[in-house]
Design an enzyme around this catalytic site. Structure first.
Site, PDB file in Angstrom:
ATOM      1  N   LYS A 185      42.970 -23.523   5.259  1.00 19.31           N
ATOM      2  CA  LYS A 185      42.911 -24.983   5.110  1.00 19.31           C
ATOM      3  C   LYS A 185      43.715 -25.376   3.870  1.00 19.31           C
ATOM      4  CE  LYS A 185      40.445 -27.731   2.893  1.00 19.31           C
ATOM      5  NZ  LYS A 185      41.608 -28.564   2.541  1.00 19.31           N
ATOM      6  N   GLU A 261      39.583 -18.672  -7.479  1.00 19.15           N
ATOM      7  CA  GLU A 261      40.645 -18.883  -8.479  1.00 19.15           C
ATOM      8  C   GLU A 261      40.517 -20.330  -8.928  1.00 19.15           C
ATOM      9  OE1 GLU A 261      42.669 -16.676  -9.665  1.00 19.15           O
ATOM     10  OE2 GLU A 261      42.444 -15.015  -8.270  1.00 19.15           O
ATOM     11  N   CYS A 295      47.325 -24.123 -13.040  1.00 22.71           N
ATOM     12  CA  CYS A 295      46.075 -23.633 -13.631  1.00 22.71           C
ATOM     13  C   CYS A 295      46.388 -22.830 -14.884  1.00 22.71           C
ATOM     14  CB  CYS A 295      45.318 -22.782 -12.627  1.00 22.71           C
ATOM     15  SG  CYS A 295      46.354 -21.491 -11.934  1.00 22.71           S
ATOM     16  N   GLU A 392      40.913 -29.905 -18.434  1.00 21.77           N
ATOM     17  CA  GLU A 392      42.197 -29.431 -17.927  1.00 21.77           C
ATOM     18  C   GLU A 392      43.095 -30.665 -17.781  1.00 21.77           C
ATOM     19  OE1 GLU A 392      41.794 -27.761 -14.004  1.00 21.77           O
ATOM     20  OE2 GLU A 392      43.317 -26.256 -14.401  1.00 21.77           O
TER      21      GLU A 392
HETATM   22  P1  NAD Z   1      40.484 -29.232  -5.598  1.00 19.40           P
HETATM   23  O1  NAD Z   1      39.328 -28.407  -6.015  1.00 19.40           O
HETATM   24  O2  NAD Z   1      40.311 -30.702  -5.560  1.00 19.40           O
HETATM   25  O3  NAD Z   1      40.945 -28.831  -4.122  1.00 19.40           O
HETATM   26  C1  NAD Z   1      41.321 -27.511  -3.779  1.00 19.40           C
HETATM   27  C2  NAD Z   1      41.197 -27.354  -2.286  1.00 19.40           C
HETATM   28  O4  NAD Z   1      39.818 -27.493  -1.921  1.00 19.40           O
HETATM   29  C3  NAD Z   1      41.945 -28.397  -1.450  1.00 19.40           C
HETATM   30  O5  NAD Z   1      42.392 -27.789  -0.251  1.00 19.40           O
HETATM   31  C4  NAD Z   1      40.858 -29.415  -1.146  1.00 19.40           C
HETATM   32  O6  NAD Z   1      41.125 -30.141   0.035  1.00 19.40           O
HETATM   33  C5  NAD Z   1      39.667 -28.508  -0.948  1.00 19.40           C
HETATM   34  N1  NAD Z   1      38.358 -29.110  -1.177  1.00 19.40           N
HETATM   35  C6  NAD Z   1      38.013 -30.083  -2.062  1.00 19.40           C
HETATM   36  N2  NAD Z   1      36.684 -30.337  -1.953  1.00 19.40           N
HETATM   37  C7  NAD Z   1      36.199 -29.501  -1.004  1.00 19.40           C
HETATM   38  C8  NAD Z   1      34.899 -29.274  -0.458  1.00 19.40           C
HETATM   39  N3  NAD Z   1      33.836 -29.952  -0.871  1.00 19.40           N
HETATM   40  N4  NAD Z   1      34.769 -28.331   0.499  1.00 19.40           N
HETATM   41  C9  NAD Z   1      35.833 -27.616   0.920  1.00 19.40           C
HETATM   42  N5  NAD Z   1      37.083 -27.786   0.442  1.00 19.40           N
HETATM   43  C10 NAD Z   1      37.261 -28.721  -0.508  1.00 19.40           C
HETATM   44  O7  NAD Z   1      41.691 -28.799  -6.503  1.00 19.40           O
HETATM   45  P2  NAD Z   1      43.188 -29.351  -6.485  1.00 19.40           P
HETATM   46  O8  NAD Z   1      43.203 -30.667  -7.157  1.00 19.40           O
HETATM   47  O9  NAD Z   1      43.773 -29.248  -5.103  1.00 19.40           O
HETATM   48  O10 NAD Z   1      43.933 -28.257  -7.362  1.00 19.40           O
HETATM   49  C11 NAD Z   1      43.940 -28.297  -8.737  1.00 19.40           C
HETATM   50  C12 NAD Z   1      42.929 -27.327  -9.306  1.00 19.40           C
HETATM   51  O11 NAD Z   1      43.189 -26.033  -8.798  1.00 19.40           O
HETATM   52  C13 NAD Z   1      43.024 -27.208 -10.800  1.00 19.40           C
HETATM   53  O12 NAD Z   1      41.732 -27.165 -11.354  1.00 19.40           O
HETATM   54  C14 NAD Z   1      43.724 -25.876 -10.999  1.00 19.40           C
HETATM   55  O13 NAD Z   1      43.463 -25.259 -12.230  1.00 19.40           O
HETATM   56  C15 NAD Z   1      43.197 -25.096  -9.866  1.00 19.40           C
HETATM   57  N6  NAD Z   1      44.094 -23.989  -9.544  1.00 19.40           N
HETATM   58  C16 NAD Z   1      43.684 -22.733  -9.867  1.00 19.40           C
HETATM   59  C17 NAD Z   1      44.520 -21.654  -9.621  1.00 19.40           C
HETATM   60  C18 NAD Z   1      44.100 -20.265  -9.970  1.00 19.40           C
HETATM   61  O14 NAD Z   1      44.701 -19.342  -9.456  1.00 19.40           O
HETATM   62  N7  NAD Z   1      43.103 -20.061 -10.826  1.00 19.40           N
HETATM   63  C19 NAD Z   1      45.771 -21.870  -9.034  1.00 19.40           C
HETATM   64  C20 NAD Z   1      46.152 -23.167  -8.721  1.00 19.40           C
HETATM   65  C21 NAD Z   1      45.288 -24.225  -8.973  1.00 19.40           C
END
Ligand code: NAD
Length: 489
Positions: A185, A261, A295, A392
């Protein structure tokens, strides 16, 4: 600015449906969701918007294909990954342009992500044939102990919007190499690159049902029943820490294997014995790559007071020379943020720091007009307690605090609930070695601002997550260990 003809042509060739059981399907009710260009605010395309029932159909397909894929020879699994890698190289310009269009990063950075993201396909094509176990006498001498590895089973992979290709390949690569089938997804903001990649897997001959992709505007509604389904065996998530925590709670009900992650709040420590030019180069990469939306982005610059002014001045000079604009335009070095919410949040963090007494050296404001742009920014003398040090940022803002001795630098660097990555600049090897031990992060760059590599274990400690992606470790997230005892008689 409108979408150029060659961009429209590329977009017209991207599959706009769900990929379930090897077929491109419209999904229940034929609902659609729009994907936008963050540099212009214009709609790029509409694609299928999956319902919870579509999500479960994708899981059905992954479950149906699981046994056969697990029994497929590792060499065959590896060769399909390798063919997908080759296809991606052939079509790298399209992949890069697509990422720039839907996510906003400058084209040169998108090309860099094709290289980085592609490497997970190549690396895990090689790892597929190196899944090994152990064999030996038990200590009592009464039998042989056999330790083997099996695929964990059907996996649900949830990816974020910021690295549309690499976050997908970093999960799909090891899962498929290990013999797991998957439902992916992608984020609704940047789903097109995953659809493009899926087309490459199809072309490479991946059997039906091994990879299923559902795009949706209703992440939680679609994900909940998949995670609650006892046939699912693994959840791998990349995204924010609050969502990751909520998903871990849901995953607990079926005792799912999880990889998380999550977010970061990386310290970037510059000692007074650092090579300042090297530190400034590192800072530019660690901060402004991906428009600060990584991240691994340096979030807190912790700089020795003896060099703080010189460091800030050199950095501000480089920042003033950056060119902001649509990532497709020649010479642009910094693109838009993902949406207007991100612009507003970045502005609030800068305003809070300045209101508390920080000095704005350069930038600090959103750009007027179309697109979600925020100026590359440097703030110095950021007072402790400012939101920008705790949260962040996920935007192009350098925030600098000062320290006077090594112990204080360590204390400040570790003063966060996150622990993904840290950056340290010092010309002293002994000090560097002490920092490797002292900093509470899963990764560290010593005199370097970018360290991600498909051959290295990527991941964090504390609230930055669980598990590792990439390296020899990456495939073990998708394998479970089985111990068998064979008595001598
Ligand atoms: P997010 O948590 O809003 O969303 C991530 C994914 O989860 C998306 O596909 C979103 O649609 C989905 N999602 C959101 N709520 C959900 C729920 N309740 N149930 C199931 N899926 C859900 O994060 P984002 O804004 O897309 O990405 C940014 C974040 O990701 C930052 O905090 C960043 O640090 C982190 N990130 C971490 C890494 C790592 O490897 N540690 C890498 C890239 C990004």
């Amino acid at each position: 600015m409108t979408t150029a003809p060659h961009e429209t042509e590329l977009l017209s060739r991207i599959p706009n449906r769900l990929f379930i059981g090897g077929e491109w399907v419209a999904g229940e009710g034929e609902k659609t969701l729009d994907v936008f260009d963050p540099a212009t605010g214009q709609r790029l395309v509409s694609i299928a918007d999956a319902s919870p029932a579509d999500g479960l159909r994708a899981l059905d397909a992954a479950v149906a294909a699981a046994e056969e894929w697990a029994a497929t020879p590792p060499r065959v699994r590896g060769e399909i990954l390798r063919r997908t890698f080759d296809l991606l190289q052939e079509r790298r310009d399209e992949a890069a342009l697509l990422m720039t269009l839907e996510m906003g990063k400058p084209l040169a950075e998108a090309q860099g992500e094709v290289t980085y993201g592609g490497e997970f396909l190549r690396w895990f094509s090689e790892e597929a044939v190196r899944i090994t176990g152990r064999y030996g006498d038990n200590p009592e001498g009464t039998g042989q102990m056999v330790v083997s590895q099996r695929p964990v089973g059907p996996c649900f992979l949830i990816t974020p919007w910021n690295f549309p290709l690499a976050m997908a390949t970093r999960k799909i690569g090891p899962a498929l190499a290990a013999g797991c089938t998957v439902v992916v997804k992608p984020a609704a903001l940047t789903p097109l690159t995953t659809l493009f990649l899926t087309g490459l897997f199809e072309e490479a001959g991946l059997p039906k049902g091994v990879l299923n992709v559902v795009t949706t505007s209703a992440s939680a509604k679609l994900s909940d029943p998949i995670i609650a389904d006892p046939r699912l065996r693994k959840l791998s998530f990349t995204g924010s820490t609050p969502v990751g925590k909520a998903l871990m709670k849901q995953a607990a009900d079926n005792v799912l294997r999880t990889s998380m992650e999550l977010g970061g709040n990386a310290p970037f420590v510059v000692f007074d014995d650092a090579d300042l030019d090297k530190a400034v180069d590192g800072a530019m990469a660690a901060k402004f790559r991906n428009i600060g939306q990584a991240c691994t982005a340096a979030n807190r610059f912790i700089v020795h007071s003896a060099v703080a002014k010189a460091f800030a001045d050199k950095l501000a000079e480089r920042v003033r020379a950056m060119r902001i604009g649509r990532g497709t335009d020649e010479g642009v070095t910094i693109g838009p943020l993902i949406d207007d919410k991100a612009v507003a949040k970045t502005g609030e963090l800068v305003d809070d720091a300045v209101e508390r007494g920080a000095t704005l050296v350069v930038g600090g404001h959103a750009l007027e007009g179309a697109g979600s742009f925020f100026e590359p920014t440097v703030v110095t003398g950021v007072p402790f307690g400012s939101d920008i040090l705790r949260e962040e940022i996920f935007g192009p803002v350098v925030s600098i605090v000062e320290f006077d001795d090594e112990a204080e630098a360590v204390r400040l660097a570790n003063d966060t609930e996150y622990g993904l990555v840290s950056y340290v600049f010092t010309e002293s090897l002994a000090r560097g070695q002490r920092m490797i031990k002292a900093l509470d992060t899963g990764m560290m760059g010593l005199n370097v601002g970018v360290l991600s590599n498909a051959a290295a274990p990527f991941g964090g400690v504390k609230q930055s997550g669980l598990g590792r992606e990439g390296g020899a470790e990456g495939i073990h997230e998708y394998l479970s260990t089985k111990y068998t005892l064979i008595p001598n008689s």
